[in-house]
Design an enzyme around this catalytic site. Sequence first.
Site, mmCIF file in Angstrom:
data_model
loop_
_atom_site.group_PDB
_atom_site.id
_atom_site.type_symbol
_atom_site.label_atom_id
_atom_site.label_comp_id
_atom_site.label_asym_id
_atom_site.label_seq_id
_atom_site.Cartn_x
_atom_site.Cartn_y
_atom_site.Cartn_z
ATOM 1 C CB SER A 122 -0.974 -0.051 1.192
ATOM 2 O OG SER A 122 -1.983 0.924 1.062
ATOM 3 C CG ASP A 178 -7.355 -2.660 -2.937
ATOM 4 O OD1 ASP A 178 -8.078 -2.029 -2.141
ATOM 5 O OD2 ASP A 178 -6.111 -2.603 -2.925
ATOM 6 C CG HIS A 210 -5.964 -2.206 0.710
ATOM 7 N ND1 HIS A 210 -5.276 -1.844 -0.434
ATOM 8 C CD2 HIS A 210 -5.342 -1.578 1.733
ATOM 9 C CE1 HIS A 210 -4.298 -1.018 -0.107
ATOM 10 N NE2 HIS A 210 -4.305 -0.848 1.192
#
Length: 240
Positions: A122, A178, A210
Amino acid sequence: MAAAQKLQRCAVSQTGRHSASVIFLHGSGDTGQGLRAWVRDVLKQDLAFAHIRVIYPTAPARPYTPMRGALSHVWFDRHKISADSAEHLDSIESMCGQLGAVVQDEVGAGIPKIRMIIGGFSMGGAMALHLAYRYHPDVAGVFALSSFLNKDSVVYQVVRDGRGRPLPELFQSHGTADELVLHRWGEETGALLRGAGLDTSFHSVPGLNHELSRVELEGLRSWILNKLPPDSPASPTPDP
């Protein structure tokens, strides 16, 4: 760039002779210890190697604009979570300096940059892209999991300016489900980097949100071993 400060970190040591290192950066709001525990939970064991040390630094707590200024362990600030937003370059530059000290610690331990990989999950993946391509382009590789760069990112220009000289290969992976960091943002980042001349592979993980997955981490492990194979004790060590 701001003066480097010592970051907290944890590490999974190699089981044999240390000849390579991976720096794995966590996502926003997490810590190095938290990411290591998450990886261990997904794999049912640490991401560990005979010759590679895996380092998990922790971002210092700072006010984070998307959380209305609340303190959070983030690598840099964002004006908002959007690919169309301008980058918060002051905070990115500052953190590149602090993470540079982690790189230099490995160099001091006898590991040349060509035997290092920098990556993250991320926000950690975006931070890795800035750190590697702008300041340490001589590392062996870069990975970004569920990550994206803003559309006007300075990283694209750096990669374009680097045409004609070798830059580290990028491994990208992103879940198709996601909803926080959209899959298309990751795809667009990879496409723009590829168009700028970077050797990039993009791996879609069906149904993944995610988060990390075993399939994704096993693919990453294989890629790391391909980029950082065990070396011979008798082999000459490249200059850092």
